[in-house]
Design an enzyme around this catalytic site. Structure first.
Site, PDB file in Angstrom:
ATOM      1  N   PHE A   1       0.969  -0.982  -0.003  1.00  0.00           N
ATOM      2  CA  PHE A   1       0.050  -0.024   0.122  1.00  0.00           C
ATOM      3  C   PHE A   1       0.580   1.227   0.040  1.00  0.00           C
ATOM      4  O   PHE A   1       0.519   2.234   0.574  1.00  0.00           O
ATOM      5  CB  PHE A   1      -0.986   0.026   1.088  1.00  0.00           C
ATOM      6  CG  PHE A   1      -1.646  -1.324   1.515  1.00  0.00           C
ATOM      7  CD1 PHE A   1      -2.078  -2.018   0.521  1.00  0.00           C
ATOM      8  CD2 PHE A   1      -1.633  -1.807   2.804  1.00  0.00           C
ATOM      9  CE1 PHE A   1      -2.719  -3.263   0.659  1.00  0.00           C
ATOM     10  CE2 PHE A   1      -2.087  -2.829   3.205  1.00  0.00           C
ATOM     11  CZ  PHE A   1      -2.906  -3.610   2.089  1.00  0.00           C
ATOM     12  N   HIS A   2       1.857   1.475  -0.859  1.00  0.00           N
ATOM     13  CA  HIS A   2       2.958   2.357  -0.896  1.00  0.00           C
ATOM     14  C   HIS A   2       3.052   3.207  -2.295  1.00  0.00           C
ATOM     15  O   HIS A   2       4.043   3.345  -2.535  1.00  0.00           O
ATOM     16  CB  HIS A   2       4.207   1.979  -0.174  1.00  0.00           C
ATOM     17  CG  HIS A   2       4.084   1.856   1.317  1.00  0.00           C
ATOM     18  ND1 HIS A   2       5.348   0.987   1.838  1.00  0.00           N
ATOM     19  CD2 HIS A   2       3.229   1.878   2.070  1.00  0.00           C
ATOM     20  CE1 HIS A   2       4.917   0.776   3.035  1.00  0.00           C
ATOM     21  NE2 HIS A   2       3.612   1.278   3.371  1.00  0.00           N
ATOM     22  N   PRO A   3       1.895   3.248  -2.721  1.00  0.00           N
ATOM     23  CA  PRO A   3       2.236   4.049  -4.009  1.00  0.00           C
ATOM     24  C   PRO A   3       2.881   5.571  -4.330  1.00  0.00           C
ATOM     25  O   PRO A   3       2.288   6.094  -3.547  1.00  0.00           O
ATOM     26  CB  PRO A   3       0.926   3.856  -4.814  1.00  0.00           C
ATOM     27  CG  PRO A   3      -0.344   3.957  -3.748  1.00  0.00           C
ATOM     28  CD  PRO A   3       0.670   2.963  -2.752  1.00  0.00           C
TER      29      PRO A   3
END
Length: 542
Positions: free
Chosen positions: A476-478
């Site tokens: 969940f780190h775009p």
């Protein structure tokens, strides 16, 4: 037939699009001057659901359309043809309302690399004081931390014997113990510090927005679907959005500031005519500025979620499926705000190298006393731990693009995971490191048995690369889809002061501006970027 847009009353000095991690900070700072009118537009609703505040609520918020945009990637060749869920927060506070609450700055070398790209003001010596100024840290005033800021950081309020044993196993493997990952060097094994206050989640909304919503010059509108930025020539003059079945135009005398995140901001830019000319032409969008970098350079941390069954030690799995266990957890939380209901998704962190040739940690473990197939689904019924390793600095690059001109349509998300030899090698090596970790003497009493990827997966590079594709999932780190760069770089979207290159009155202030991903969880760096960016706006407006 589309109805003409209705004007929102009056002009604003600033329109901030997105009340997520960055937008809450920016709105706070820009509205500090009572003479400045600030309009904050948020697609989600208010954070008035208990699972936004009880830390373990991420289990119910992720994969829930009330709180999550419910995005999914395109099928990924590197993941053996699988699409995967791509959670993003859809609520005031954004992803900080549903995320892992892990307070992590990254490594000093991450920011020094940004500065080496010509991005003045973004080196470690520039940003470390900003991080410290934002802190309200349980460690107090130290060389690295401060108190009195709005970003509350605390120690976890639950301990697990199995995680303590895994920490000892890491030390046996040669990883040093650490009490603080946020000194610029995050090498080591230790418990994560979390964005909580006395057992409750501390989101950006709680820290930065709610304390100032009483300001008469700050207006928050929720349930807003931002369509596009309005222009007069090359100057941004407002935002068109949908709300309650109406199309509205809001106007600004100053700047439009996109804080919609690495997915939302490039989509708004493209619908506004700012993006790759070829992409815009395919959708019939008139080009305001040909920016090839809008939606490109997507980077994300892909984790290999290894699961090990254990015995003779407690995990959350069996408690989750026990009525008595659930009752005891609830009572402990209600009485003391402690226990499993306070836990972040991962409590134990390990930063190390995947093999020789790395001068600093290039993999991060998130270790959890639980297991499940994917977030949003029930925990397994057998006792187990999840030992997930991610490549901190992937070389794969993906894209985010329009599916249509309708802002209600989900974007095309193609992270292009494991598309480089380097990423496949690191993924395979990370599984090897995981196996070595779980085979240490400190864990022998708990008899860890590999459930995923499974004992049938061999140790050769091809088998491990395929296994990485089978068990890989986003953490969940775009970032990076509107990256900072010099004006001479045709793929840069914003300059070092976060102004969209070639346009006036328009900035992007969120994780999308990162030129390269930071070596760790990205929420706290996003808060720092917002603090820096708001300062640029105020300084440039003087």
């Amino acid at each position: 037939m589309t109805r003409p847009a209705e004007p929102l009353d009056g002009d604003y000095d600033y329109i901030v699009v997105g009340a997520g991690s960055a937008g809450c900070v920016v709105a706070n700072r820009l509205s500090a001057d009572p003479k400045t009118r600030v309009l904050l537009l948020e697609a989600g609703g208010r954070d008035n659901w208990m699972w936004f505040h009880i830390p373990v609520g991420y289990l119910f918020a992720i994969g829930n359309p009330r709180s999550d945009w419910m995005y999914a990637t395109e099928p990924q060749a590197g993941l053996n043809g699988r699409p995967i869920s791509y959670p993003r927060g859809k609520v005031v506070g954004g992803s900080s309302a549903i995320n892992a609450m892990i307070s992590m700055r990254g490594q000093a070398a991450d920011y020094d690399h940004w500065r080496s790209l010509g991005l003045t003001g973004w080196g470690w010596s520039d940003v470390a004081p900003v991080f410290r100024r934002l802190d309200d840290h349980f460690l107090g005033e130290t060389d690295h931390h401060g108190v009195g800021g709005e970003w509350r950081v605390e120690a976890p309020r639950v301990r697990w014997a199995v995680l303590d044993a895994i920490a000892r196993a890491a030390v046996e493997m040669g990883v040093p113990a650490t009490d603080d990952f946020n000194t610029g060097d995050n090498s080591g094994v230790g418990l994560f510090h979390v964005n909580q206050k006395r057992g409750f989640r501390w989101s950006a909304a709680r820290g930065f927005l709610k304390p100032v919503l009483h300001r008469a010059n700050l207006r928050l509108e929720t349930g807003v679907l931002a369509d596009r930025v309005l222009f007069e020539g090359s100057r941004a003059t407002g935002v068109r959005y949908r709300q309650n079945g109406r199309v509205m135009d809001a106007r600004t005398r100053g700047e439009v500031i996109l804080c919609a995140g690495s997915v939302g901001s490039p989509m708004i830019l493209q619908r506004s005519g700012v993006g790759p000319a070829g992409v815009l032409a395919r959708h019939g969008i008139a080009v305001v500025r040909d920016h090839p970098g809008v939606g490109a350079n997507l980077q994300d941390h892909l984790q290999q979620r290894a699961i090990y069954k254990v015995s003779g030690v407690k995990t959350l799995n069996e408690t989750y499926h026990s009525l008595i266990g659930l009752g005891l957890m609830g009572a402990e939380y209600a009485l003391f705000q402690r226990g499993p209901l306070t836990m972040a998704p991962s409590q134990l962190g390990i930063f190390t190298t995947s093999g020789p040739g790395h001068e600093r940690p290039n993999i991060q473990f998130h270790v959890q006393p639980l297991s499940l197939d994917r977030f949003g689904e029930p925990l397994h019924r057998f006792p187990a731990v999840t030992v997930a390793a991610c490549n901190l600095r992937p070389t794969s690059r993906g894209t985010i693009g329009l599916r249509s001109v309708d802002p209600a349509d989900a974007p095309v998300i193609d992270p292009n995971y494991l598309s480089t030899d380097d990423d496949r090698r690191v993924a395979a090596d990370a599984i090897r490191v995981t196996r070595r970790l779980m085979g240490q003497p400190a864990l022998a009493a708990y008899r860890p048995a590999e459930h995923l990827p499974g004992p049938g997966v061999g140790d050769d590079a091809a088998a491990l690369a395929k296994a990485a594709g089978d068990i890989g999932a986003t953490i969940f780190h775009p970032v990076g889809t509107a990256r900072m760069g010099l004006g001479s770089d045709p793929t840069a979207v914003v300059d070092a002061r976060l102004r969209v290159i070639g346009l006036q009155g328009l900035r992007v202030i969120d994780a999308s501006v990162m030129p390269t991903i930071t070596s760790g969880n990205t929420n706290t760096p996003t808060i720092m970027i917002a603090e820096q960016g708001a300062g640029f706006v105020l300084a440039d407006g003087r």
